[in-house]
Write an enzyme that holds these catalytic residues in place. Structure first.
Site: not given
Length: 438
Positions: A56, A117
């Protein structure tokens, strides 16, 4: 034509064949993704599109910069984990131009709703990298009901202020996106909305599974739970929310001139369907990097289009800058290539070599035309992808010259990138001790 609004929707750990329009099967409750299937039917579907990474946060660095993620130290983490809170190096540097900062400089309003993130404040954060507004978590994975990360820290923010909101996280993202569209609908300036869902990332919780949250509080990997039906329902909740967003665009009268792009940050995880591909998250086999790409823009994209054009995440970021007439910063030239000619004509094609590398298992890959060079655990492979999407027929010994040429091309590209730092980490949530591996 007036510059379009842009909505970039990113699912988390969605498999290549999880959506009906990519061959996914119905769930017990019926069609899993009718809204996204409809967007594909009324827009364009890419069948050989990729993510910049099989994990990710590296992909998100590429999405934000329209450049190979390997250029930035934070992207060497596979992925950034919650232990990096307080780090001044493991994140997206605020001084680096980004997709939202370049669009904002060109007159766009900008917002991120969903997963960031890319490092923690005070050194990093969405508002420091071009977004005017932010609602979502800063870390990689959070519980859908408590909104706590893997260390039990509450992780839901509005701007840089902690925000307590009750509800199922996927629905909260969708509702905030609808609110943003309603607020922007009457504005003169176009808007850019990043909508980065955590679905269908673990823990395995549907709207009806609030009782699961206490059970997984000390291990969000949820290694002893979940099933295919729960997973499909999580995708369906996201799909429903996207339906609310399309309805909001139509209500505001701006649906025709809004470019909506949908994808996943990497290939699928435990319960995903990647058929006919092999591998998944963390792998440079096709199942780890080939992902759905759907583009819907009624004012510019004819319905029913399908393209085999090779592309990856950063190309879509470059495309969005192109459609917005937003120039790149010459000090940070883009690695991404605009796909606007393909959106206008699905038959358009251009050569697009794509490169990857992973610290995990010493992986490398190059897709160039029909061919793919792959290395895993020191073993070199050569595959003709159109003839062998499952990467089972290794042509390396039959075609040593082609293998040598592609290996040399990958190594020449790699020489232009910073090397992987010795202190870069690989964070695996589970191993063969927890479940049989692929």
């Amino acid at each position: 034509m007036k510059r379009p609004n842009i909505i970039f929707i990113v699912a988390d750990d969605l498999g290549f064949a999880d959506l009906g329009c990519y061959g996914g099967r119905d769930a017990d409750f019926g069609a899993v993704s009718p809204v996204l299937d409809g967007l594909a039917a009324r827009g364009m579907r890419f069948t050989e599109g990729y993510s910049n990474s099989p994990v990710c946060s590296p992909t998100r660095f590429a999405l934000m910069t329209a450049r190979y993620q390997y250029r930035l130290r934070g992207a060497a983490e596979e992925p950034i984990n919650s232990k990096s809170r307080g780090s001044a190096t493991l994140g997206l540097p605020p001084e680096h131009p980004t997709l939202p900062s370049l669009l904002r400089a060109a007159g766009y309003r900008t917002a991120l709703i969903g997963k960031w993130h890319l490092g923690y404040p005070p050194a990093f954060g969405p508002l420091r990298s071009g977004y005017e507004e932010f609602f979502g978590p800063l870390s990689g994975g959070v519980d859908y009901f408590t909104h706590c990360d893997s260390r039990g820290t509450h992780d839901l923010y509005s701007g840089e202020e902690e925000r307590v909101e009750h509800g199922y996280l996927t629905d909260l993202f969708s509702q905030h996106a609808v609110d943003y569209i309603e607020r922007m609908g009457g504005q003169q300036d176009p808007f850019f909305l990043s909508l980065h869902y955590t679905a269908p990332h673990w823990p395995w919780e549907t709207r009806d599974d609030a009782g699961v949250a206490p059970q997984v509080a000390d291990n969000l990997f949820h290694l002893d739970g979940g099933n295919i039906e729960t997973y499909r329902r999580m995708i369906h909740h996201m799909d429903e929310g996207i339906g609310w967003i399309i309805a909001a665009l139509e209500k505001q009268g701006i649906a025709d001139n809004t470019l909506v792009v949908f994808t996943s940050d990497n290939g699928g995880e435990r319960f995903s369907d990647n058929w006919p591909l092999v591998g998944g998250k963390m792998d440079l086999t096709e199942g780890g990097i080939r992902v759905p790409w759907i583009a819907h823009w009624p004012a510019a994209i004819s319905p029913g289009g399908e393209s085999t054009q090779h592309c990856m995440t950063m190309d879509w970021s470059a495309t969005m800058l192109d459609v917005a007439s937003a120039p790149a910063d010459p000090a940070f030239p883009l690695d991404g290539v605009s796909l606007l000619p393909v959106l206008r004509d699905p038959a358009a094609q251009f050569a697009r070599p794509l490169h990857w590398r992973m610290n995990h298992r010493d992986q490398r890959a190059l897709r160039d035309g029909d061919w793919k060079y792959l290395r895993v655990d020191g073993n070199d492979y050569l595959f003709n992808i159109p003839a062998d999407e499952r990467e089972r027929a290794n042509r390396a010994k039959r075609e040593p010259e082609r293998l040598a040429t592609m290996r040399a091309a990958w190594e020449a590209w790699n020489a232009t990138m910073p090397s992987i730092p010795d202190d870069a980490t690989v964070s695996l949530g589970y191993s063969a001790k927890d479940m049989p591996q692929r």
